[in-house]
Design an enzyme around this catalytic site. Structure first.
Site, PDB file in Angstrom:
ATOM      1  N   ARG A   1      15.445  56.451   1.546  1.00 20.47           N
ATOM      2  CA  ARG A   1      15.320  56.486   0.051  1.00 20.47           C
ATOM      3  C   ARG A   1      15.621  58.169  -0.364  1.00 20.47           C
ATOM      4  O   ARG A   1      16.584  58.608   0.158  1.00 20.47           O
ATOM      5  CB  ARG A   1      13.913  56.035  -0.567  1.00 20.47           C
ATOM      6  CG  ARG A   1      14.053  55.697  -2.170  1.00 20.47           C
ATOM      7  CD  ARG A   1      12.951  55.137  -2.676  1.00 20.47           C
ATOM      8  NE  ARG A   1      12.018  56.189  -3.241  1.00 20.47           N
ATOM      9  CZ  ARG A   1      11.081  55.806  -3.850  1.00 20.47           C
ATOM     10  NH1 ARG A   1      10.622  54.623  -4.157  1.00 20.47           N
ATOM     11  NH2 ARG A   1      10.170  57.139  -4.272  1.00 20.47           N
TER      12      ARG A   1
ATOM     13  N   LYS B   1       2.452  54.984 -12.554  1.00 16.49           N
ATOM     14  CA  LYS B   1       3.723  54.355 -12.916  1.00 16.49           C
ATOM     15  C   LYS B   1       3.413  52.905 -12.872  1.00 16.49           C
ATOM     16  O   LYS B   1       4.010  52.203 -13.563  1.00 16.49           O
ATOM     17  CB  LYS B   1       4.760  54.727 -12.028  1.00 16.49           C
ATOM     18  CG  LYS B   1       4.751  54.499 -10.692  1.00 16.49           C
ATOM     19  CD  LYS B   1       6.057  54.774 -10.083  1.00 16.49           C
ATOM     20  CE  LYS B   1       5.733  54.304  -8.331  1.00 16.49           C
ATOM     21  NZ  LYS B   1       7.008  54.457  -7.853  1.00 16.49           N
TER      22      LYS B   1
END
Length: 360
Positions: free
Chosen positions: A132, A37
């Site tokens: 998260r 990514k």
């Protein structure tokens, strides 16, 4: 000369980094997935990760995975970001395994698999403190996830995983990764079968492998930054056994001139709503580059030429102090920069930065 700005990526060094990370982890019986990514799923870089020994590829964007699958890389793919309900139909047909934390999403995946006649493997994410994604490691949340998984006909829990360092800056430790292992063992009891994967984070977790203090049971890492840049931004370190000179950002000078170092007139906010401050150094040689905040994270670039100082940027321009630069510089000259993870991520995502693949 070719179009500027450009990001030069030295493929052989990326592949060598992947090979060294894989070899390090192999000694602790940990498999490594290459996280693509950071370079927007660049096919050449992903192939270098595979050639370096990564056992699967991971990306947060389904669009990148679609592009990579067209290249016949013959390797499993992991979706790194929790699935959006709107993309689940694509996920079950394109991705080998995905990360989940919501029981509602697990049910949607199971239903999509039933309709499309697929089976799908998931890794349950566990929040060990970074705040998260992930279920909170409480008895009720673990039991609720296990109950949902047991009710699925076409979704199988392949393992558990966690993320550290990306939001809260929490560093991986034997204590918080052991917590992940404990949650996995509890899930095994509730589900009635052994989990194959205990995924203990990414680049920041390599330090535990290096020191020989990775908890027993962790058998997978998802690594991007270390392979791509040879660094660990969360641990604030350069990784000594990896290449750091894998990428160079180049931008072209479009203006040169001597100007005061402090603006003249009433100062308000800049184009991004910030009020800038300046140090009066007198009249200095200044340069403007044809690249800006729309293309790169300004805080993540470091000039490779001595005597070049970044003063600031607008959306389309970076302004430099070149007073102390040795040697000649003219309009059209190139200024080169080292990039960190954030700058690399922005540059490879920008359609205005050309990515140039170099074999060596």
């Amino acid at each position: 000369m070719g179009r500027n700005p450009k990001l030069r990526i030295r493929l052989s060094k990326v592949q060598d980094n992947a090979s060294k990370v894989v070899d390090l982890c192999k000694g602790s019986k940990i498999e490594v997935g290459g996280v693509a990514k950071g370079v927007c799923g660049n096919v050449s870089v992903a192939r270098a990760m595979v050639d370096g020994g990564c056992s699967f590829l991971a990306d947060s964007r389904i669009q990148n995975i679609i592009n990579l699958k067209k290249e016949n890389l013959n390797i499993p793919f992991m979706l790194l970001r929790l699935p959006m309900p709107s993309e689940i139909d694509e996920i079950v047909s394109l991705v080998n395994f995905s990360l989940v934390s919501m029981t509602e999403v697990v049910k949607l995946i199971d239903e999509a698999c039933r309709i499309q006649n697929f089976y799908h493997d998931v890794i349950v994410m566990v929040d060990v403190g970074d705040l998260r994604e992930g279920i909170w490691p409480s008895e009720s949340e673990i039991e609720n996830m296990a109950k949902t998984l047991k009710g699925c006909q076409r979704v199988r829990c392949m393992g558990v995983g966690t993320n550290v360092g990306c939001f809260g800056g929490v560093l991986p430790s034997p204590e918080n990764l052991d917590k992940l292992v404990q949650v996995g063992r509890e899930l095994e009891e509730l589900l009635g079968y052994k989990l194959e994967i205990y995924s203990g984070g990414g680049t920041s977790s390599l330090a535990l492998v290096e020191k020989g203090i990775m908890p027993l049971g962790i058998n997978q890492l998802r690594v991007g930054e270390a392979i791509l840049l040879g660094s660990d931004v969360t641990g604030r370190r350069s990784i000594p056994y990896l290449h750091r000179d894998t990428m160079v950002l180049e931008a072209e000078v479009i203006e040169l001139g001597r100007k005061p170092s402090v603006p003249i007139g009433a100062v308000g906010a800049d184009a991004f709503g910030n009020v800038p401050t300046f140090v009066d150094k007198g009249v200095r040689l200044r340069g403007i580059l044809a690249i800006g905040k729309q293309d790169v994270r300004l805080e993540g670039i470091s000039p490779l030429q001595e005597g070049v100082y970044v003063l600031g940027a607008s959306s389309d321009h970076i302004i430099l102090d070149l007073e102390e630069l040795a040697g000649e510089i003219t309009i059209g000259s190139t200024i080169s920069f080292k990039v960190d993870y954030g700058a690399m991520l922005a540059a490879t995502t920008s359609p205005y930065v050309k990515v140039v693949i170099e074999e060596r």
